[in-house]
Each structure stands twice: as structure tokens, then as C-alpha cells.
Design an enzyme around this catalytic site. Structure first.
Site: not given
Ligand SMILES: *Cc1c(COP(=O)(O)O)cnc(C)c1O
Length: 356
Positions: A60, A278, A304
Site C-alpha cells: 500500500k 477473506y 495476503y
């Protein structure tokens, strides 16, 4: 100058048209994972985007350089973002805001059905609190448009208070600005590989909002680099994720204003290691985290990077990545979440024992 250099320079010029703030510490390492590669019968490298400086790093940071660039161009002094309780994006937005002297305002969604003490208090949530983010709670988790709208309402109230908010929208109704950071990452990676005289047969990358995957894919193709980019689904099933990444990739092409066709077949996604969904751990991810730690001293997270490595192991087992392949694993970070998921990681802790 070689034709490849000319293409890279043309692409970097397109990127330079976008405002950007510098949040990284330059080029991230590209390192060999020889032990793990040997175990798998392939040559394996990692692009260490988990090592990019700011507040424990992660993918990010590259995306935020472009969002904050836009916000700064608008004269913002406050940033808003929405995410899961254990969002890396939220943590890094708060950190970037503090570094630039802005106020971070974050909205945390109930996206993951987990309520153990570590998930609710540690990891990224703890770090966002330490960074002094102003925290709002949003009781839904799978309604991106509603989350964005609620964020806009909070921004409107801040504007009434005299602040100048910039909202980082992640829903599909908004342009994929953060994807530009991964166009740039593809250029950087290509250059590193050329410096090493190394070709690749596959890139393996996590695919969540899809901006990392789509950005890298667009960057590669814009350089004339046809390497297959294998996306490992971390949030949505393959059918949905395929159309999302294709759409985002084409939007990134449009943002850049380049003449490039992204074909359906360029977008490769696999959801074999997604279940049960998720942010929920599964056995392949747990095994991948252990394997990377034991072979390489490499830390991966359950949401992730560990799941992405589980996907890579699946590709190898399935023969989609054949023996002898030359593979790049894009390490997107996420290590703080390890502490939020410690009760899932099979570590022999007092907490585990007390449950039994
Ligand atoms: C957000 C995130 C991803 C997924 O990136 P997208 O651009 O949302 O697809 C992968 N790894 C980590 C550690 C992340 O925080």
C-alpha cells in the site's frame, strides 16, 4: 538506448504526469529464495515490497504515493479511508498521514467474522491506534459502495469543521489511482531483472482489490514484457476477480493514456486457496507460512502474502508452474497481521491450550 529502455522511459514519463508524494526509501530488494526454490524444484525470487520503509511497509505504500499525491494537489490536510479491522491499508494510510502532517480518519468494517482477543486488539488495529487515527466503525463488510458513501458523509462533516479532507475511495465507481504504484513497481522489477541478466517464466502476486495485480500487469505489458502474471485470489472467487482485474487493468491503461490492449487471457486468477474466505485462515496458508519461515526466515501473513505463497505452492503442485521455472513471488507485506491471527497459526501457546 535499447528498445526496452525507450519503452520504459516512455512509461515513466506517463507516470510522471501524476502527482505523487515520496513515502518509500527507494527501490525495494529483489532477492533469491534459494532454499525454498530448491525444495520446490524451481528458481525462486521475492520482490520485497514488504521492506519499503514506512511503518512496517507493504504494497500500500506504493499505492498511497499516488493517492496522497492527488490529495496534496487538492490542498488536503486530512485523509479518509475504509478497510477491515486488520487492514494494512488503514495502518499505512495513518502512517503516511502522520508523516505528511495530515489528520488520519479511518473507517473500520466488520468484514471478517472473527472475534478473538488478538484479532480485535492487536496487529494493524493496535498500530492504527498508536498512529493516532481517528476511528469510525462501519457495521458492514461486503458493501464497498455503501462504505465509500459513509466515508463521504464523514468527510462532509469534517469539511463543515473547516478541515480539507481527501477521501481514498476503493470501490469500483472510483478511478484505480493506486494501481499506478504497481505500474511503477513493474518497471522497477524489470530493471532489476535486466541488471541481473535474469528472465522470468512466471510472476505470482496476490489479488485483492486487484490494483496491485492489475497495475503490475499493465506495467509489464506496457514494457512489452509478456511474462504470465498469476493472481492468487485473497478476497473474491475467480470469476468475479477476473472481471474485476480486467476492468481495473483497462482503467489503468486509460488513466495512463497509453495505447495498449489488455486481453482477457492476460488476466490469470486462481482461487484454490481462498476458502473459507477473506481473512480466514486455511490449512494450505498455514503450511505456506511455516514453510517460508523455516526455509528462508521469511515472514508471511495469513490474509495476503501467506495465501499468495500457498497459491504458488498450488501452482507448482499442479504443474502450472513446471519444474525448472524461474518464478518471482511479489511479497506485498502484511506481517503485523501475524499477531492478530496468532490463535490461528497453530503456535503452541497458552491460549491454544486453554481452549482445548
Ligand atoms: C491489500 C494487500 C494486498 C492486496 O492488494 P490489492 O491491491 O488490494 O489487490 C496484498 N498484500 C497485502 C499485505 C495487502 O495489504
Amino acid at each position: 538506448m535499447s528498445p526496452a529502455d525507450t519503452q520504459a522511459q516512455a512509461l515513466l514519463r506517463k507516470l510522471a504526469a501524476y502527482p505523487k508524494v515520496d513515502l518509500s526509501q527507494g527501490v525495494t530488494p529483489l532477492e533469491g529464495l534459494e532454499n525454498l526454490g530448491q525444495r520446490l524444484g524451481i528458481a525462486l525470487w521475492a520482490k520485497r515490497d514488504d521492506c519499503n520503509g514506512l511503518a512496517m511497509g507493504g504494497n500500500k505504500v506504493r499505492q498511497l504515493e499516488y493517492y496522497f499525491g492527488r490529495g496534496a494537489a487538492d490542498g488536503a490536510d486530512t485523509v479518509l479511508i475504509t478497510g477491515a479491522l486488520q487492514s494494512n491499508f488503514v495502518r499505512l494510510t495513518a502512517a503516511a498521514a502522520r508523516r505528511l502532517g495530515w489528520l488520519p480518519v479511518v473507517q473500520l468494517e466488520d468484514r471478517v467474522p472473527k472475534d478473538d482477543i488478538f484479532y480485535r486488539s492487536s496487529g494493524n488495529f493496535l498500530l492504527s491506534q498508536l498512529l493516532g487515527a481517528r476511528i469510525h466503525h462501519f457495521p458492514q463488510g461486503e458493501n464497498e459502495a455503501a462504505a465509500d458513501r459513509n466515508l463521504d458523509e464523514i468527510a462532509a462533516r469534517l469539511r463543515d469543521e473547516g478541515r480539507r479532507p481527501y477521501v481514498i475511495h476503493l470501490g469500483l465507481e472510483h478511478p484505480p489511482v493506486g494501481g499506478l504504484g504497481y505500474v511503477e513497481a513493474a518497471c522497477e522489477t524489470r530493471r532489476q531483472l535486466q541488471g541481473m541478466g535474469q528472465e522470468l517464466s512466471h510472476v505470482v502476486i496476490p489479488s485483492g482489490s486487484g490494483l496491485t495485480h492489475a497495475g503490475f500487469l499493465v506495467g509489464a505489458r506496457a514494457l512489452g514484457w509478456q511474462v504470465p502474471v498469476l493472481g492468487v485470489c485473497v478476497r473474491r472467487e475467480a470469476v468475479q476477480q477476473h472481471s474485476r482485474v480486467l476492468r481495473r487493468a483497462r482503467e489503468i491503461v486509460a488513466l495512463l493514456g497509453i495505447d495498449l490492449e489488455i486481453a482477457e487471457s492476460d488476466v490469470i486468477v486462481d482461487d484454490t486457496v481462498l476458502a473459507p474466505g477473506y481473512g480466514l485462515i486455511n490449512a494450505p496458508t498455514r503450511a505456506a507460512i511455516r514453510l517460508a519461515a523455516e526455509c528462508e526466515g521469511l515472514l508471511l501473513d495469513p490474509v495476503y502474502s501467506g495465501r499468495c505463497m500457498a497459491g504458488l505452492l498450488h501452482f507448482v503442485a499442479q504443474g502450472r508452474i513446471p519444474p525448472g521455472s524461474e518464478v518471482l513471488f511479489v511479497h506485498t507485506g502484511g506481517a503485523p497481521a501475524i499477531f492478530a491471527y496468532q490463535s490461528d497459526l497453530g503456535v503452541d501457546s497458552g491460549f491454544e491450550k486453554s481452549k482445548q
